[in-house]
Design an enzyme around this catalytic site. Structure first.
Site, mmCIF file in Angstrom:
data_model
loop_
_atom_site.group_PDB
_atom_site.id
_atom_site.type_symbol
_atom_site.label_atom_id
_atom_site.label_comp_id
_atom_site.label_asym_id
_atom_site.label_seq_id
_atom_site.Cartn_x
_atom_site.Cartn_y
_atom_site.Cartn_z
ATOM 1 N N ASP A 259 20.653 -9.407 0.730
ATOM 2 C CA ASP A 259 19.647 -8.423 0.366
ATOM 3 C C ASP A 259 18.763 -8.968 -0.767
ATOM 4 O OD1 ASP A 259 18.680 -5.585 0.389
ATOM 5 O OD2 ASP A 259 19.457 -5.629 -1.659
ATOM 6 N N GLU A 295 16.956 -11.639 3.311
ATOM 7 C CA GLU A 295 15.771 -10.782 3.292
ATOM 8 C C GLU A 295 14.817 -11.310 2.231
ATOM 9 O OE1 GLU A 295 14.616 -6.137 2.356
ATOM 10 O OE2 GLU A 295 15.970 -7.230 1.059
#
Ligand SMILES: [Ca+2]
Ligand SMILES: [Ca+2]
Length: 553
Positions: A259, A295
């Site tokens: 993330d 990401e």
């Protein structure tokens, strides 16, 4: 590579040649809708065939070129009636995802699962972690996780966990220790520098801060004041996040979705890349076949920089304005193919085993059914462009059902993360704050779609099978075609001495192509097709129906 796994995989693929099993499920005639138009009909699974079984003998089973499925854990399936999706819910739904038998025709056939964060956290989304070593009690236990890992591995499914290490929850004990060390001026303790902090004068423009109560210091928090960011200049922090990842690799998970990867050092990509290069080198030393995807929500020129370290989701292809959406809506397939070739050349130059990781939507975007409806064939063509292309594509749970959900007037991400539409009494409920109308989330439930030959679910299942039957699509040496004066486009992909040709006709009318004249005369047999119409090859003349894709060998 394990020889038994290879043999098993070859046998599974060879079994696709047979005309039994899955082929019998999709033989109904096109149904007339009330408006009198013919409903989109997927081609039968029996139309997918390998021309030469010997081509498959070198198929690499254990690689990472897999179709993944993102599960927003709290919204997927509830096993204990508390309304919150959980790990046992996923265990209970494994047959829907992958029953371990590609020939059964009873599963979607995904070969990877991405679970959004499962660690202890006060929020429903769990991207603000209080304890990385504890499975959130509302999701289950570490024993449930171990059971899910074992089940996945028994079915050749890789399981990756979402690891949000850039920040923690504010009520994480690490943050309390940090605040205490700051107040007490314990400058030599690890806790003192555990989070990214600075004085008022040192604050940087464009970075968000919160106050370290009782001190003159500020902590970095670019997402939310409740998400203080760890300090990656601290060796203690680096060792801590390394230990967390190793703990889950030891437990058997196959890798991670990282993330907020560019926020490690916010606004300093080279430093963030340096961190990921170190981190991934350490993890690959433990598990060389590790699956990772980061990401880096930015332009390609930024994501490219991360590729020496790890693969990144491709955001250029995704979302409403992305290349898949534009192409699926009767756009130019040549443009998408040319882009994918350029992208692959760029990232493979950075790391030999770099992959394209495409997706259409995820838990942070509006669902694709809102702009790619299945009624006019856009959802189906988008599935073709996503799945009959290079790399490791990701589906978002419910995408295969045409589930809807967007931020809408309420402007809440909860509307993008609605309860899976099972239709069989699953007690899973929407996350807190969701306001999307109950009666417009999907045209049909999972149960209804599994029983309908013409459903989007069965369409996805077929395209995944077609992709699997032609391993060169995902991993080959990719050459985009340039078909003059046509929106029909595609590519040739060569892998391990064999080639496939993929062509997409996104338009509303049939296209006739002379393959010999295009220099593609070596492709003499249709392996399979998928779309609104069909594909016919007579001699070297290919007739490709409207909104239809074909794979030739
Ligand atoms: Ca539950
Ligand atoms: Ca950071």
């Amino acid at each position: 590579m394990k020889k038994t796994a290879l043999l098993l995989c070859v046998l599974m693929l060879l079994s696709l040649l047979g005309c039994g099993g899955v082929s019998g499920t999709e033989t109904t005639a096109p149904r007339q809708t009330e408006a009198g138009t013919t409903e989109p009909q997927p081609a039968a699974l029996s139309e997918i065939a390998l021309t030469d079984p010997s081509l498959q003998t070198s198929f690499v089973c254990e690689d990472n070129y897999r179709v993944f499925y993102e599960i927003f854990v709290g919204s997927f399936s509830d096993s204990n009636g508390d309304g919150i999706g959980d790990l046992r819910g996923i265990i209970n739904r494994m047959d829907y995802l992958n029953d371990g038998d590609p020939n059964s025709g009873k599963s979607l056939g995904v070969e990877g699962l991405w679970l959004t964060p499962i660690f202890q956290s006060p929020s429903y989304h769990k991207y603000d972690v209080t304890d990385f070593y504890t499975v959130d009690p509302s999701f289950g236990t570490v024993e449930d996780l171990k059971e899910l890992v074992a089940l996945c591995h028994a079915r050749n499914v890789k399981l990756i966990l979402d690891l949000p290490i850039n920040h923690t929850a504010k009520n994480c004990k690490w943050f309390s220790e940090f605040v205490l060390a700051q107040r007490n001026g314990e400058v030599d303790s690890d806790a003192y520098d555990f989070y990214s902090h600075c004085s008022a004068e040192e604050k940087k423009a464009g970075v968000a801060y919160g106050t370290v109560t009782g001190t003159d210091q500020y902590y970095e928090c670019n997402f939310w004041s409740e998400m203080p960011e760890l300090n990656f200049d601290s060796q203690a922090v680096r060792q801590t996040v390394l230990d967390v990842a190793k703990y889950y690799l030891d437990l058997g998970v196959d890798g991670f979705r990282f993330d907020a990867a560019k926020y490690i050092y916010y606004n300093d990509n080279p430093k963030s890349v340096e961190f990921w290069s170190w981190y991934l080198a350490e993890l690959r030393a433990v598990k060389p076949e590790l699956y990772t995807v980061a990401e880096v929500w930015d332009s390609d020129t930024v994501t490219d920089q991360y590729y020496p370290a790890l693969n990144c989701f491709n955001f250029t292809i995704s979302q409403t304005e992305g290349l898949i959406s534009a192409t699926a809506q009767k756009g130019d397939a040549n443009r998408l193919a040319a882009y994918e070739e350029r992208y692959l050349n760029t990232v493979r130059a950075k790391r030999e085993d770099a992959m394209l990781v495409p997706f259409i939507a995820n838990h942070d975007t509006d669902r694709s059914a809102g702009y790619l409806p299945s009624l006019n064939g856009y959802a189906q063509m988008a599935a073709n462009l996503l799945l009959l292309g290079p790399g490791s594509p990701f589906l978002y749970y419910g995408e295969e059902l045409g589930m809807r959900g967007s931020r809408g007037g309420a402007n809440t991400d909860a509307n993008r993360r609605l309860a899976m539409v099972w239709g069989d009494g699953d007690t899973v409920k929407d996350p807190e704050g969701a306001s999307y109308p109950a009666d417009s989330r999907a045209d049909a439930t999972a149960v209804e779609q599994m029983a309908s030959a013409s459903s989007l679910y069965n369409y996805y299942k077929k395209v995944i099978l077609l992709r699997k039957a032609n391993p060169e699509i995902a991993r080959g040496d990719y050459k985009a075609l340039s078909i003059p004066d046509s929106k029909v486009g595609g590519f040739v992909s060569e892998w391990n001495g064999s080639k496939v040709l993929v062509l997409h006709n996104t338009t509303g009318s049939a296209a006739t192509l002379d393959l010999a004249a295009l220099g593609l005369g070596e492709f003499t047999q249709i392996s399979g097709f998928a779309g609104m119409k069909d594909a016919v090859l007579e001699g070297t003349t290919l007739t490709l129906g409207s909104q239809t894709s074909v794979v030739l060998r």
